[in-house]
Design an enzyme around this catalytic site. Structure first.
Site, PDB file in Angstrom:
ATOM      1  N   PRO A   2       0.679  -1.226  -0.457  1.00 45.52           N
ATOM      2  CA  PRO A   2      -0.214  -0.034   0.009  1.00 45.52           C
ATOM      3  C   PRO A   2       0.773   1.592   0.279  1.00 45.52           C
ATOM      4  O   PRO A   2       1.464   1.321   1.116  1.00 45.52           O
ATOM      5  CB  PRO A   2      -0.641  -0.055   1.285  1.00 45.52           C
ATOM      6  CG  PRO A   2      -0.140  -0.945   1.971  1.00 45.52           C
ATOM      7  CD  PRO A   2       1.046  -1.879   1.383  1.00 45.52           C
ATOM      8  N   GLU A   3       0.919   2.312  -0.584  1.00 46.82           N
ATOM      9  CA  GLU A   3       0.993   4.002  -0.874  1.00 46.82           C
ATOM     10  C   GLU A   3       0.105   4.947  -0.409  1.00 46.82           C
ATOM     11  O   GLU A   3      -1.510   4.439   0.290  1.00 46.82           O
ATOM     12  CB  GLU A   3       1.442   3.771  -2.507  1.00 46.82           C
ATOM     13  CG  GLU A   3       2.525   2.406  -2.705  1.00 46.82           C
ATOM     14  CD  GLU A   3       3.316   2.988  -4.166  1.00 46.82           C
ATOM     15  OE1 GLU A   3       3.022   3.881  -4.679  1.00 46.82           O
ATOM     16  OE2 GLU A   3       3.584   2.025  -4.571  1.00 46.82           O
ATOM     17  N   HIS A 107      -2.854 -15.616   9.766  1.00 46.79           N
ATOM     18  CA  HIS A 107      -1.847 -14.412   9.350  1.00 46.79           C
ATOM     19  C   HIS A 107      -2.782 -13.340  10.999  1.00 46.79           C
ATOM     20  O   HIS A 107      -2.415 -12.393  10.645  1.00 46.79           O
ATOM     21  CB  HIS A 107      -1.987 -13.513   7.720  1.00 46.79           C
ATOM     22  CG  HIS A 107      -1.504 -14.851   7.463  1.00 46.79           C
ATOM     23  ND1 HIS A 107      -0.286 -15.504   7.715  1.00 46.79           N
ATOM     24  CD2 HIS A 107      -2.086 -15.108   6.263  1.00 46.79           C
ATOM     25  CE1 HIS A 107      -0.183 -15.999   6.487  1.00 46.79           C
ATOM     26  NE2 HIS A 107      -1.097 -15.464   5.395  1.00 46.79           N
ATOM     27  N   ARG A 126       3.289 -11.235   5.818  1.00 44.74           N
ATOM     28  CA  ARG A 126       4.691 -10.886   6.302  1.00 44.74           C
ATOM     29  C   ARG A 126       5.432 -10.604   7.060  1.00 44.74           C
ATOM     30  O   ARG A 126       6.789 -10.973   8.119  1.00 44.74           O
ATOM     31  CB  ARG A 126       5.150 -10.544   5.317  1.00 44.74           C
ATOM     32  CG  ARG A 126       4.665 -10.709   3.576  1.00 44.74           C
ATOM     33  CD  ARG A 126       5.789 -11.743   3.212  1.00 44.74           C
ATOM     34  NE  ARG A 126       6.886 -11.240   2.778  1.00 44.74           N
ATOM     35  CZ  ARG A 126       7.394 -10.619   1.360  1.00 44.74           C
ATOM     36  NH1 ARG A 126       7.281 -10.414   0.536  1.00 44.74           N
ATOM     37  NH2 ARG A 126       8.641 -10.118   1.438  1.00 44.74           N
ATOM     38  N   ARG A 171      22.637  16.508  -6.364  1.00 51.33           N
ATOM     39  CA  ARG A 171      22.088  15.280  -5.502  1.00 51.33           C
ATOM     40  C   ARG A 171      22.619  13.979  -6.715  1.00 51.33           C
ATOM     41  O   ARG A 171      21.966  14.395  -7.758  1.00 51.33           O
ATOM     42  CB  ARG A 171      20.694  14.158  -5.431  1.00 51.33           C
ATOM     43  CG  ARG A 171      20.747  14.524  -3.739  1.00 51.33           C
ATOM     44  CD  ARG A 171      19.514  13.904  -3.378  1.00 51.33           C
ATOM     45  NE  ARG A 171      19.538  14.440  -1.942  1.00 51.33           N
ATOM     46  CZ  ARG A 171      18.459  15.041  -1.331  1.00 51.33           C
ATOM     47  NH1 ARG A 171      17.598  16.195  -1.903  1.00 51.33           N
ATOM     48  NH2 ARG A 171      18.680  15.861   0.271  1.00 51.33           N
TER      49      ARG A 171
END
Ligand SMILES: [Zn+2]
Length: 291
Positions: A2-3, A107, A126, A171
């Protein structure tokens, strides 16, 4: 994974479902999901509180917690006299709003049981996901790792073309890795960085400092366009992400480059290329995003 748009969609769902209901009990099935304080303090801290509002910063969810003795007088939306609950879903975390009777998944890591017979269940295959209870006398930005170091939100006034220009100058690293750095800009992950670079017409391996002023402006506009569009559509179907209601978002139907390796570019018909970069997959059009 998820973002920002997926986490924002979860936040909206949580705000609709969970606010103003007393939390009876917090049950922790996997101790390491609780990043702070101890499991016992986490459980005690949450008991008897109610969420007044859910906020989001980057990919972090933050619930303000209040306390109310009377159902008819719920605490105000700014009440955080019972502290905060922080959540980071990381790779596979899911928050589900279910009835207590719903069978557990193998889970399931944390269950927050509410007085109406519903519960907020944290499933995480996870197990990289984290939760924090921040006591009311402490600052969430100091307790929740990474929260205090986040860069600006991509749709905020602070994230201006001038800011992005400042990030890029001096950068040497590739622009893609800079955009994934949460301390420079908050909330972007692999999907939206690939999509933003395509919209900006920027090759992912370009050193930051090589971007011209025009390219910086184009990339800035690409980032905002992609995030705004994804927010409107409620997230993606690319990953294990699920909205708090358990249904998927639908950004997946409209990806321009992400996971489209070998397929024709929707703009120029050239095959989209896929490569590895810093351990992540990377998708781009060699014509629309020239080196
Ligand atoms: Zn193209």
């Amino acid at each position: 994974v998820p973002e920002l748009p997926e986490v924002e969609t979860v936040r909206l769902g949580l705000n609709k479902a969970t606010c103003g209901i007393s939390m009876m009990e917090a049950e922790v099935l996997l101790a390491r999901t609780v990043a702070y304080p101890s499991v016992e303090q986490f459980q005690q801290g949450l008991q008897g509180t109610m969420v007044t509002t859910w906020m989001r910063r980057g990919k972090y969810l933050l619930a303000q917690l209040g306390r109310s003795p009377h159902k008819s007088h719920p605490p105000s939306k700014s009440d955080h006299t019972a502290g905060w609950l922080g959540v980071h879903l990381r790779m596979t975390g899911q928050l589900l709003w279910l009835t207590n009777a719903e069978p557990l998944s193998k889970h399931t890591r944390v269950r927050l049981r509410f007085e109406d017979g519903q519960e907020l269940r944290f499933n995480d295959q996870r197990t990289f996901g984290q939760m924090w209870w921040v006591p009311p006398n402490q600052d969430p930005a100091e307790i929740i790792s990474g929260l205090g170091r986040l860069g600006p939100e991509p749709l905020s006034a602070e994230f201006s073309p001038a800011y992005l220009g400042k990030v890029c100058e001096n950068r040497d690293r590739p622009i893609k890795t800079a955009l994934l750095d949460q301390t420079l800009i908050a909330g972007l992950g692999n999907i939206y960085v690939d999509e933003s670079l395509f919209f900006g017409g920027i090759h992912p391996t370009r050193p930051c400092r090589s971007l011209t002023l025009t390219e910086v402006k184009s990339l800035h506009s690409g980032i905002q366009t992609v995030i705004q569009k994804a927010l409107t559509e409620g997230g993606t179907t690319f990953s294990d992400f699920r909205q708090v209601t358990g249904t998927n978002g639908n950004y997946g139907g409209v990806a321009w480059v992400y996971r489209r390796g070998g397929e024709p570019c929707r703009n120029c018909q050239q095959p989209i290329q896929k490569m590895r970069m810093a351990g992540r997959s990377c998708h781009f059009c060699p014509v629309c995003q020239p080196l």
